[in-house]
Write an enzyme that holds these catalytic residues in place. Structure first.
Site, PDB file in Angstrom:
ATOM      1  N   SER A   1       0.843  -1.187   0.000  1.00 32.45           N
ATOM      2  CA  SER A   1       0.000   0.000   0.000  1.00 32.45           C
ATOM      3  C   SER A   1       0.879   1.239   0.000  1.00 32.45           C
ATOM      4  CB  SER A   1      -0.899   0.023   1.246  1.00 32.45           C
ATOM      5  OG  SER A   1      -1.614   1.248   1.319  1.00 32.45           O
TER       6      SER A   1
ATOM      7  N   TYR B   1      -1.911  -0.110  10.160  1.00 37.07           N
ATOM      8  CA  TYR B   1      -1.973  -0.541   8.758  1.00 37.07           C
ATOM      9  C   TYR B   1      -0.703  -0.112   8.016  1.00 37.07           C
ATOM     10  CZ  TYR B   1      -3.790  -1.183   4.018  1.00 37.07           C
ATOM     11  OH  TYR B   1      -3.969  -1.581   2.707  1.00 37.07           O
TER      12      TYR B   1
END
Length: 267
Positions: free
Chosen positions: A129, A142
């Site tokens: 990501s 995250y």
């Protein structure tokens, strides 16, 4: 001979788009889900696999190799979102996120390496990501789990070079998928000191996902990497400003970049 591809988390979102696109382009594709029976109409087979359960990974990998005789590409796509003020996220949820986003892909890699080493060929694509390049407020866990996968790929590449096994990362920005629905949200507590900034940031994040790019963009990027003789270490896929944010982090002083992020999130 058609290349055989394994995609974890291939039942929906980015994984599904990648699987359908590769199938349409002549690849033999196997996707995975913890509950494959829920996807009877998939364009490609969906096998049972939980990245947190090594026995399910081994069973699925063995099934594919037994049927096809080779395994050429693995796309580590299965992942989980998590949001919240780090102070308020239960430790168990932090560990669970790392189990899925970091240890899970490593478990898959360990299971496929013996076959790829035997073939003296193979490509492993880790879907990370853009958030993994920076510590984002209320997405810190995250960011950390995806950032860890980015770094471990760099080490893996050097360890695997002698076996002609290639590995790369593709870091997506915001895409229009159902990731927000499956994300762990630390609850908005009425008496929390983070209630307003976390709530505002949560709304901003969800709006970004809802208006995100078409996952087909990721599918095309994966095919391009598969067809690249020597893939780069890192790829970023998404809107220009999302990709440019990584460049800015590299060139701006830390405090300036931090202020830019805080302005973006209105903190």
């Amino acid at each position: 001979m058609s290349k055989v591809v394994l995609i974890t988390g291939g039942s929906s979102g980015i994984g599904k788009s990648i699987g359908e696109y590769l199938t349409d382009n002549g690849f033999i594709v196997y996707g995975t889900s913890r509950q494959p029976e829920n996807y009877p109409n998939s364009k490609f087979p969906i096998l049972q696999l939980d990245v947190k359960n090594v026995s399910t990974i081994k069973s699925t990998v063995d099934t594919i190799i037994e049927k096809e005789g080779h395994l050429d590409v693995v796309v580590n796509n299965a992942g989980a979102g998590i949001t919240g003020a780090i102070e308020e996220i239960p430790e168990a949820e932090i560990k669970a996120n790392f189990e899925t986003n970091f240890f899970g892909p490593i478990n898959v890699i360990k299971q496929v390496l013996p076959q790829m080493r035997k073939q003296q060929s193979g490509l492993i694509i880790n879907i990370t990501s853009i958030a993994g390049y920076m510590g984002l407020p209320y997405r810190g866990i995250y960011s950390a789990s995806k950032g860890a996968l980015e770094l471990v790929t760099e080490a893996f590449r050097m360890e695997l070079k002698a076996f002609n096994i290639k590995m790369t990362n593709i870091a997506p920005g915001d895409f229009a998928t159902n990731i927000a629905a499956g994300r762990y949200h630390a609850p908005l507590l009425e008496n929390s000191p983070y209630k307003k900034p976390y709530g505002d940031t949560l709304n901003l994040m969800n709006s970004h996902v809802n208006s995100g790019s078409d996952p087909q963009m990721m599918a095309k990027a994966v095919l391009k990497v598969i067809n690249t003789k020597n893939p780069k270490i890192h790829y970023k896929v998404g809107e220009f400003l999302q990709k440019f944010s990584v460049v800015l982090k590299r060139i701006l002083p830390d405090v300036v970049y931090e202020k830019m992020l805080m302005n973006h999130y209105k903190l």
